[in-house]
Design a protein around this motif. Sequence first.
Motif, PDB file in Angstrom:
ATOM      1  N   MET A   1       0.827  -1.205   0.000  1.00 39.31           N
ATOM      2  CA  MET A   1       0.000   0.000   0.000  1.00 39.31           C
ATOM      3  C   MET A   1       0.863   1.257   0.000  1.00 39.31           C
ATOM      4  SD  MET A   1      -3.024  -1.183   2.504  1.00 39.31           S
ATOM      5  CE  MET A   1      -4.301  -0.320   1.612  1.00 39.31           C
ATOM      6  N   PRO A   2       0.444   2.254  -0.778  1.00 39.61           N
ATOM      7  CA  PRO A   2       1.181   3.523  -0.785  1.00 39.61           C
ATOM      8  C   PRO A   2       0.954   4.289   0.524  1.00 39.61           C
ATOM      9  CG  PRO A   2      -0.713   3.639  -2.264  1.00 39.61           C
ATOM     10  CD  PRO A   2      -0.655   2.233  -1.740  1.00 39.61           C
ATOM     11  N   LEU A   3       1.898   5.153   0.839  1.00 35.99           N
ATOM     12  CA  LEU A   3       1.825   5.897   2.095  1.00 35.99           C
ATOM     13  C   LEU A   3       0.556   6.737   2.211  1.00 35.99           C
ATOM     14  CD1 LEU A   3       5.520   7.037   2.631  1.00 35.99           C
ATOM     15  CD2 LEU A   3       4.320   5.078   3.612  1.00 35.99           C
ATOM     16  N   ALA A   4       0.084   7.289   1.106  1.00 41.31           N
ATOM     17  CA  ALA A   4      -1.134   8.102   1.160  1.00 41.31           C
ATOM     18  C   ALA A   4      -2.323   7.268   1.637  1.00 41.31           C
ATOM     19  CB  ALA A   4      -1.423   8.715  -0.207  1.00 41.31           C
ATOM     20  N   ASP A   5      -2.422   6.039   1.148  1.00 42.08           N
ATOM     21  CA  ASP A   5      -3.510   5.157   1.581  1.00 42.08           C
ATOM     22  C   ASP A   5      -3.328   4.740   3.035  1.00 42.08           C
ATOM     23  OD1 ASP A   5      -4.480   5.392  -0.969  1.00 42.08           O
ATOM     24  OD2 ASP A   5      -4.208   3.282  -1.507  1.00 42.08           O
ATOM     25  N   ILE A   6      -2.078   4.485   3.423  1.00 41.07           N
ATOM     26  CA  ILE A   6      -1.814   4.107   4.810  1.00 41.07           C
ATOM     27  C   ILE A   6      -2.192   5.244   5.740  1.00 41.07           C
ATOM     28  CG2 ILE A   6      -0.024   3.480   6.475  1.00 41.07           C
ATOM     29  CD1 ILE A   6       1.427   2.056   4.137  1.00 41.07           C
ATOM     30  N   ARG A   7      -1.907   6.463   5.321  1.00 40.04           N
ATOM     31  CA  ARG A   7      -2.261   7.630   6.135  1.00 40.04           C
ATOM     32  C   ARG A   7      -3.777   7.665   6.367  1.00 40.04           C
ATOM     33  NH1 ARG A   7       0.495  10.828   3.527  1.00 40.04           N
ATOM     34  NH2 ARG A   7       2.228  11.075   4.962  1.00 40.04           N
ATOM     35  N   LEU A   8      -4.543   7.421   5.298  1.00 32.72           N
ATOM     36  CA  LEU A   8      -6.008   7.406   5.433  1.00 32.72           C
ATOM     37  C   LEU A   8      -6.460   6.253   6.328  1.00 32.72           C
ATOM     38  CD1 LEU A   8      -7.079   8.198   1.766  1.00 32.72           C
ATOM     39  CD2 LEU A   8      -7.366   9.668   3.763  1.00 32.72           C
ATOM     40  N   LEU A   9      -5.931   5.064   6.087  1.00 32.38           N
ATOM     41  CA  LEU A   9      -6.313   3.909   6.895  1.00 32.38           C
ATOM     42  C   LEU A   9      -5.957   4.110   8.366  1.00 32.38           C
ATOM     43  CD1 LEU A   9      -5.298   0.981   4.521  1.00 32.38           C
ATOM     44  CD2 LEU A   9      -7.618   1.610   5.232  1.00 32.38           C
ATOM     45  N   ALA A  10      -4.796   4.689   8.610  1.00 34.14           N
ATOM     46  CA  ALA A  10      -4.385   4.947   9.992  1.00 34.14           C
ATOM     47  C   ALA A  10      -5.352   5.919  10.662  1.00 34.14           C
ATOM     48  CB  ALA A  10      -2.955   5.485  10.034  1.00 34.14           C
ATOM     49  N   GLY A  11      -5.786   6.916   9.918  1.00 31.50           N
ATOM     50  CA  GLY A  11      -6.768   7.850  10.454  1.00 31.50           C
ATOM     51  C   GLY A  11      -8.083   7.167  10.790  1.00 31.50           C
ATOM     52  N   PHE A  12      -8.541   6.291   9.908  1.00 31.43           N
ATOM     53  CA  PHE A  12      -9.764   5.527  10.166  1.00 31.43           C
ATOM     54  C   PHE A  12      -9.571   4.626  11.384  1.00 31.43           C
ATOM     55  CE2 PHE A  12     -10.504   5.528   5.301  1.00 31.43           C
ATOM     56  CZ  PHE A  12     -11.047   6.800   5.345  1.00 31.43           C
ATOM     57  N   HIS A  13      -8.393   4.026  11.466  1.00 30.68           N
ATOM     58  CA  HIS A  13      -8.092   3.091  12.548  1.00 30.68           C
ATOM     59  C   HIS A  13      -8.035   3.805  13.895  1.00 30.68           C
ATOM     60  CE1 HIS A  13      -5.253   0.448  14.863  1.00 30.68           C
ATOM     61  NE2 HIS A  13      -6.124  -0.442  14.447  1.00 30.68           N
ATOM     62  N   GLN A  14      -7.475   5.002  13.914  1.00 30.32           N
ATOM     63  CA  GLN A  14      -7.313   5.733  15.168  1.00 30.32           C
ATOM     64  C   GLN A  14      -8.602   6.405  15.631  1.00 30.32           C
ATOM     65  OE1 GLN A  14      -4.047   8.338  14.311  1.00 30.32           O
ATOM     66  NE2 GLN A  14      -2.526   6.703  14.495  1.00 30.32           N
ATOM     67  N   GLN A  15      -9.477   6.717  14.680  1.00 25.00           N
ATOM     68  CA  GLN A  15     -10.727   7.382  15.045  1.00 25.00           C
ATOM     69  C   GLN A  15     -11.907   6.657  14.417  1.00 25.00           C
ATOM     70  OE1 GLN A  15     -10.294  11.469  13.886  1.00 25.00           O
ATOM     71  NE2 GLN A  15      -8.750  11.873  15.423  1.00 25.00           N
ATOM     72  N   PRO A  16     -12.142   5.422  14.860  1.00 26.64           N
ATOM     73  CA  PRO A  16     -13.257   4.688  14.272  1.00 26.64           C
ATOM     74  C   PRO A  16     -14.578   5.326  14.699  1.00 26.64           C
ATOM     75  CG  PRO A  16     -12.337   3.461  16.102  1.00 26.64           C
ATOM     76  CD  PRO A  16     -11.458   4.662  15.892  1.00 26.64           C
ATOM     77  N   ALA A  17     -15.394   5.616  13.742  1.00 34.60           N
ATOM     78  CA  ALA A  17     -16.714   6.181  14.018  1.00 34.60           C
ATOM     79  C   ALA A  17     -17.748   5.124  13.652  1.00 34.60           C
ATOM     80  CB  ALA A  17     -16.914   7.460  13.197  1.00 34.60           C
ATOM     81  N   ALA A  18     -18.964   5.425  13.930  1.00 39.90           N
ATOM     82  CA  ALA A  18     -20.046   4.485  13.620  1.00 39.90           C
ATOM     83  C   ALA A  18     -20.477   4.626  12.168  1.00 39.90           C
ATOM     84  CB  ALA A  18     -21.210   4.725  14.572  1.00 39.90           C
ATOM     85  N   GLU A  19     -19.529   4.871  11.297  1.00 39.59           N
ATOM     86  CA  GLU A  19     -19.813   5.010   9.873  1.00 39.59           C
ATOM     87  C   GLU A  19     -19.534   3.691   9.171  1.00 39.59           C
ATOM     88  OE1 GLU A  19     -17.905   8.380   8.040  1.00 39.59           O
ATOM     89  OE2 GLU A  19     -17.840   9.426   9.951  1.00 39.59           O
ATOM     90  N   PRO A  20     -20.139   3.483   8.016  1.00 42.47           N
ATOM     91  CA  PRO A  20     -19.815   2.265   7.265  1.00 42.47           C
ATOM     92  C   PRO A  20     -18.368   2.323   6.768  1.00 42.47           C
ATOM     93  CG  PRO A  20     -21.315   3.680   6.022  1.00 42.47           C
ATOM     94  CD  PRO A  20     -21.129   4.309   7.373  1.00 42.47           C
ATOM     95  N   CYS A  21     -17.807   1.165   6.514  1.00 43.53           N
ATOM     96  CA  CYS A  21     -16.394   1.126   6.125  1.00 43.53           C
ATOM     97  C   CYS A  21     -16.218   1.157   4.608  1.00 43.53           C
ATOM     98  CB  CYS A  21     -15.709  -0.087   6.749  1.00 43.53           C
ATOM     99  SG  CYS A  21     -16.394  -1.658   6.271  1.00 43.53           S
ATOM    100  N   ASP A  22     -17.115   1.826   3.910  1.00 45.40           N
ATOM    101  CA  ASP A  22     -17.036   1.921   2.449  1.00 45.40           C
ATOM    102  C   ASP A  22     -15.720   2.509   1.965  1.00 45.40           C
ATOM    103  OD1 ASP A  22     -19.593   0.919   2.463  1.00 45.40           O
ATOM    104  OD2 ASP A  22     -20.565   2.817   1.945  1.00 45.40           O
ATOM    105  N   ARG A  23     -15.215   3.510   2.669  1.00 42.70           N
ATOM    106  CA  ARG A  23     -13.962   4.150   2.235  1.00 42.70           C
ATOM    107  C   ARG A  23     -12.783   3.204   2.395  1.00 42.70           C
ATOM    108  NH1 ARG A  23     -13.613   9.967   4.769  1.00 42.70           N
ATOM    109  NH2 ARG A  23     -11.813  10.076   3.389  1.00 42.70           N
ATOM    110  N   VAL A  24     -12.808   2.393   3.433  1.00 40.63           N
ATOM    111  CA  VAL A  24     -11.753   1.403   3.629  1.00 40.63           C
ATOM    112  C   VAL A  24     -11.831   0.363   2.512  1.00 40.63           C
ATOM    113  CG1 VAL A  24     -10.871  -0.409   5.151  1.00 40.63           C
ATOM    114  CG2 VAL A  24     -11.655   1.760   6.122  1.00 40.63           C
ATOM    115  N   ASN A  25     -13.043  -0.093   2.227  1.00 36.56           N
ATOM    116  CA  ASN A  25     -13.226  -1.058   1.141  1.00 36.56           C
ATOM    117  C   ASN A  25     -12.735  -0.490  -0.184  1.00 36.56           C
ATOM    118  OD1 ASN A  25     -14.363  -2.942   2.851  1.00 36.56           O
ATOM    119  ND2 ASN A  25     -16.468  -2.367   2.372  1.00 36.56           N
ATOM    120  N   ALA A  26     -13.014   0.769  -0.436  1.00 34.20           N
ATOM    121  CA  ALA A  26     -12.580   1.405  -1.686  1.00 34.20           C
ATOM    122  C   ALA A  26     -11.057   1.459  -1.774  1.00 34.20           C
ATOM    123  CB  ALA A  26     -13.172   2.813  -1.798  1.00 34.20           C
ATOM    124  N   LEU A  27     -10.395   1.754  -0.666  1.00 33.99           N
ATOM    125  CA  LEU A  27      -8.926   1.775  -0.669  1.00 33.99           C
ATOM    126  C   LEU A  27      -8.361   0.391  -0.972  1.00 33.99           C
ATOM    127  CD1 LEU A  27      -8.103   4.072   2.377  1.00 33.99           C
ATOM    128  CD2 LEU A  27      -7.721   4.574  -0.039  1.00 33.99           C
TER     129      LEU A  27
END
Length: 143
Positions: free
Chosen positions: A58-84
């Motif tokens: 995975m490229p660093l830009a995607d890791i940055r996004l995933l890390a953000g999702f991982h650190q601040q999980p909200a009650a949102e669907p994980c569509d953005r993670v799936n897209a990455l």
Amino acid sequence: MQIGELAKRTGCESETIRYYEREGLLPAPARSSSGYRRYEQRHLEQLAFILHCRSLGMPLADIRLLAGFHQQPAAEPCDRVNALIDQQISRVHSQIEALQRLEQQLLLLRARCDSPHTLADCGILKTLDDAASGEACACHDTP
């Protein structure tokens, strides 16, 4: 723990750890009174997450996004993670296709010298030389 211990525990080079800090992927650690970085368990866990993502290509830009999702999980669907992950799968497919084309070129090149010759008569060297001088390369499938 200091950077050397973090590096040893993760198998990651110290300079790479510093790079991830500079890139904002790894939070800056506290400093000791003598100026040494002092890493905590959270740094170890975050670095392990980053390294696992890198092992997946995975490229660093995607890791940055995933890390953000991982650190601040909200009650949102994980569509953005799936897209990455879908994007990464697509990149892997493209890399596989490129490697298969490269393999075919190398096989064609290898076929240029399928019996013992002297270097002066080596079909591979001649083909590489011809390609370097701008002549058509027999290792490419060109119409």
